[in-house]
Scaffold this motif. Structure first.
Motif, PDB file in Angstrom:
ATOM      1  N   ALA A  25       0.831  -1.207   0.000  1.00 33.01           N
ATOM      2  CA  ALA A  25       0.000   0.000   0.000  1.00 33.01           C
ATOM      3  C   ALA A  25       0.865   1.256   0.000  1.00 33.01           C
ATOM      4  CB  ALA A  25      -0.932  -0.016   1.212  1.00 33.01           C
ATOM      5  N   ARG A  26       1.948   1.247   0.775  1.00 34.93           N
ATOM      6  CA  ARG A  26       2.833   2.420   0.801  1.00 34.93           C
ATOM      7  C   ARG A  26       3.507   2.636  -0.551  1.00 34.93           C
ATOM      8  NH1 ARG A  26       4.340   0.392   5.960  1.00 34.93           N
ATOM      9  NH2 ARG A  26       6.194  -0.546   5.008  1.00 34.93           N
ATOM     10  N   TYR A  27       3.848   1.559  -1.220  1.00 33.25           N
ATOM     11  CA  TYR A  27       4.499   1.689  -2.523  1.00 33.25           C
ATOM     12  C   TYR A  27       3.563   2.343  -3.534  1.00 33.25           C
ATOM     13  CZ  TYR A  27       6.536   0.375  -7.015  1.00 33.25           C
ATOM     14  OH  TYR A  27       7.032   0.407  -8.289  1.00 33.25           O
ATOM     15  N   LEU A  28       2.304   1.951  -3.541  1.00 39.36           N
ATOM     16  CA  LEU A  28       1.354   2.536  -4.485  1.00 39.36           C
ATOM     17  C   LEU A  28       1.059   3.990  -4.144  1.00 39.36           C
ATOM     18  CD1 LEU A  28      -1.164  -0.388  -5.056  1.00 39.36           C
ATOM     19  CD2 LEU A  28       0.661   0.393  -6.565  1.00 39.36           C
ATOM     20  N   ASN A  29       1.099   4.330  -2.851  1.00 39.10           N
ATOM     21  CA  ASN A  29       0.872   5.718  -2.470  1.00 39.10           C
ATOM     22  C   ASN A  29       2.051   6.610  -2.867  1.00 39.10           C
ATOM     23  OD1 ASN A  29      -1.644   5.209  -1.349  1.00 39.10           O
ATOM     24  ND2 ASN A  29      -0.793   4.744   0.663  1.00 39.10           N
ATOM     25  N   SER A  30       3.240   6.073  -2.799  1.00 40.49           N
ATOM     26  CA  SER A  30       4.426   6.870  -3.109  1.00 40.49           C
ATOM     27  C   SER A  30       4.684   6.964  -4.605  1.00 40.49           C
ATOM     28  CB  SER A  30       5.654   6.277  -2.409  1.00 40.49           C
ATOM     29  OG  SER A  30       5.876   4.935  -2.840  1.00 40.49           O
ATOM     30  N   SER A  31       4.450   5.884  -5.334  1.00 47.75           N
ATOM     31  CA  SER A  31       4.673   5.876  -6.783  1.00 47.75           C
ATOM     32  C   SER A  31       3.474   5.227  -7.457  1.00 47.75           C
ATOM     33  CB  SER A  31       5.955   5.105  -7.127  1.00 47.75           C
ATOM     34  OG  SER A  31       5.886   3.783  -6.635  1.00 47.75           O
TER      35      SER A  31
END
Length: 632
Positions: A84-90
């Motif tokens: 989830a953090r990866y999709l929010n950041s990139s």
């Protein structure tokens, strides 16, 4: 003689009485001494017995806890949070690559108008006009006697050289967009270089005098040519003067407009600078990417006339090509039915000037009569598939012809409207119905030829439901035109747009669903987590990673399919029946079950333990006081 002394006889009864009396006195004295001190330490037998009972309860707690716990398969909480953090950041995105080909006339090559530095300027200017959108740009000069390319080389397939000497200019001189579109498609197909996400713009130059005679002395005459977007993955510009100084920026600006507005955003201008995934609502599809197109012919009053239709032939001739071209995006199926006694839910008024009954624009949201229109009888309505309804409404004789008004007050040219997420409605008036007398014995059958205009409206409604413009490319003010996909209804580059939207929507939905599942499982420690749920979560994460890796190499179909599986597995895990049965099973429920069993017993044991502990403490203090007095 020795004098005998007589010993008086002792009264044993009185002595026993005195002895008993002294014993009582000693006991009383001892009792009085207990109030302040005692000579012996207090016994611990009663304390040990009471404590052993409590200890048995404490030792039984782990066994009870183990016997009542539920099975919980391990879930990768950290991996879910990281995803989830990866999709929010990139943001997840499928790349786009553009190949610009200058198929110029021989005079432009000999005159040195298009050189290697010109190609570099076009590439750099295109990147500036495209803004933050990362387009892989490659620019090629394809002349009859030379071929030069500059720009990004990503190992993908581009159009090879040889376009200029393949008869291109002869086809251009025919001024037939359909023929030129098929010519370019044939050239790219023969070289297997027309894949998803890779687009080509062919710039066909002409002599400067020809352009000047058409466009006068306008300062942008060199870019005022005609731009056409084909129904595959290419576009072309004709009538462009490549001999004009500084033509690079003008051409790059026009190409960037075509690439961003059409190839990237599907024909919707990005006014806010956002991608099309942020501007268009979610697609009307299930988590598995399925949808059922349900077609209904509604006879408002069969006592006036009865209509039937050749829907099978319509499906084979017009709808099947659309389903096939949409297969990478959605798995569509078709169902049909004919309904009778289906009046609309709003009233119309007669317009004397138009000689027709009109439904005002404000009444259109209430046109569908959900009480009488039984459109959700499909078997897919009870499953996970999305149901899209397309109703062809035949009005009764007393309100025929029936037309719909637009917000401007004009009559709708399609005589239909679209309801987002639900489907569309089209009104079909019997030709000359205002002069016909109702005859309930008269049956009419709509042939495929008669249904062809209605199918065109339905295709436009399907395009609108999926976020595409209802009509094809046409911007005469900017000199941009399009070749309609007459057979399939949707162009190949539009399929790419839908694939990007669908993949982005699915990958984000999978991350959101898995994150919600993780938080739900953490908040309900007594929820049963089966191995099946753990496997589905692991599969969803694996498919999401596969979609990300496939997107990096531009594999549109593979990335979209992996994203679809990731979302499907995530939602299957979230809506697993064993989870749904525990959603409303709070911890207070267990407290209410076990409290009547354990509280009464534990209460008495704890009270006894407190009393015995207090007694033992007091007696021990008495013993200590006596021991201190003896020591002094």
């Amino acid at each position: 003689m020795e004098e005998l002394t007589e010993v008086p006889e002792v009264d044993r009864s009185s002595e026993d009485a005195r002895g008993h009396g002294n014993g009582n006195i000693r006991k009383e004295e001892e009792g009085k001494g207990d109030e302040s001190s005692r000579r012996e330490p207090p016994g611990r037998k009663r304390l040990f017995i009471t404590f052993s009972v409590v200890l048995c309860f404490l030792l039984g707690v782990p066994f009870w806890w183990k016997s009542t716990e539920v099975y919980r398969a391990p879930l990768p909480f950290s991996a879910i949070e990281e995803h989830a953090r990866y999709l929010n950041s990139s943001a997840f995105a499928l790349p786009c690559h553009l190949h610009i080909i200058f198929a110029s006339a021989p005079s432009h090559t000999r005159g040195g108008f298009v050189t290697g530095s010109s190609l570099e300027k076009v590439a750099e200017s295109f990147r500036q006009h495209a803004g933050d959108v990362d387009f892989g740009v490659r620019v090629t000069l394809d002349a009859e006697d030379s071929c030069v390319s500059v720009g990004r080389e990503d190992g993908g397939e581009y159009w090879r050289c040889g376009l200029a000497k393949s008869g291109l200019h002869d086809v251009v001189d025919l001024h037939d967009d359909d023929r030129l579109d098929e010519f370019l498609w044939s050239f790219s197909k023969d070289q297997n270089s027309s894949t998803g996400g890779r687009y080509t713009v062919v710039v066909i130059g002409r002599e400067g005098s020809d352009v000047g005679s058409q466009s006068g002395m306008h300062q942008n005459a060199h870019v005022n040519g005609r731009t056409v977007v084909g129904k595959h993955r290419h576009a072309w510009m004709t009538g462009v003067d490549l001999s004009h100084p500084g033509f690079e920026d003008g051409i790059a600006s026009r190409i960037a407009d075509v690439a961003m507005t059409y190839f990237k955003n599907g024909g919707r201008a990005s006014k806010t600078g956002r991608d099309e995934e942020d501007q268009v609502a979610s697609m009307p599809l299930s988590a598995d990417g399925e949808a059922v197109l349900s077609f209904s012919l509604l006879n408002a009053n069969p006592e006036d006339w009865i209509f039937d239709w050749d829907i099978e032939e319509v499906e084979e001739r017009y709808l099947q090509p659309l389903i096939e071209v949409m297969e990478p995006v959605a798995r569509l199926s078709i169902e049909s039915q004919v309904l009778y006694y289906t009046p609309k839910a709003v009233s119309s008024h007669w317009d004397e000037a138009l000689k027709a009954h009109l439904v005002p624009f404000k009444q259109l949201p209430f046109f569908v009569n959900s009480n009488e229109w039984h459109l959700d009888t499909s078997s897919a309505a009870t499953g996970r598939s999305k149901l899209l309804n397309f109703a062809i409404y035949v009005p009764a004789a007393n309100e025929c012809p029936l037309h719909m008004q637009l917000s401007s007050g004009r009559i709708s040219p399609t005589n239909g409207f679209t309801s987002p997420g639900w489907g569309g409605v089209i009104v079909h008036n019997l030709p000359g119905c205002e002069n016909l007398l109702p005859n309930k014995s008269e049956n009419y059958r709509l042939t495929s030829k008669e249904l062809e205009p209605l199918v065109g409206v339905i295709v436009s409604q399907i395009r609108a439901l999926f976020g595409l413009p209802p009509t094809f490319v046409k911007n005469s003010k900017a000199g941009i035109y399009g070749v309609p996909a007459a057979v399939t209804g949707i162009a190949d580059w539009e399929v790419d747009v839908l694939l990007r939207r669908r993949a982005t929507m699915d990958i984000n939905a999978s991350a959101s669903t898995l994150l919600s599942l993780s938080r739900l499982v953490s908040s309900l420690p007594n929820m049963v987590i089966k191995d099946e749920i753990g496997e589905q979560v692991q599969s969803s994460l694996a498919q999401a990673k596969a979609a990300q890796s496939q997107s990096l190499v531009g594999a549109y179909h593979a990335a979209a399919e992996a994203a679809r599986k990731a979302r499907s597995q995530a939602e299957a895990a979230f809506f697993q029946p064993s989870i749904m049965s525990m959603l409303y099973f709070p911890a207070e429920h267990q407290l209410a079950i076990y409290t009547p069993f354990f509280v009464p017993v534990l209460l008495h044991v704890l009270v006894a333990l407190l009393k015995e502990g207090s007694r033992y403490k007091k007696e021990w203090q008495k013993y200590k006081r006596w021991h201190m007095r003896q020591a002094t």
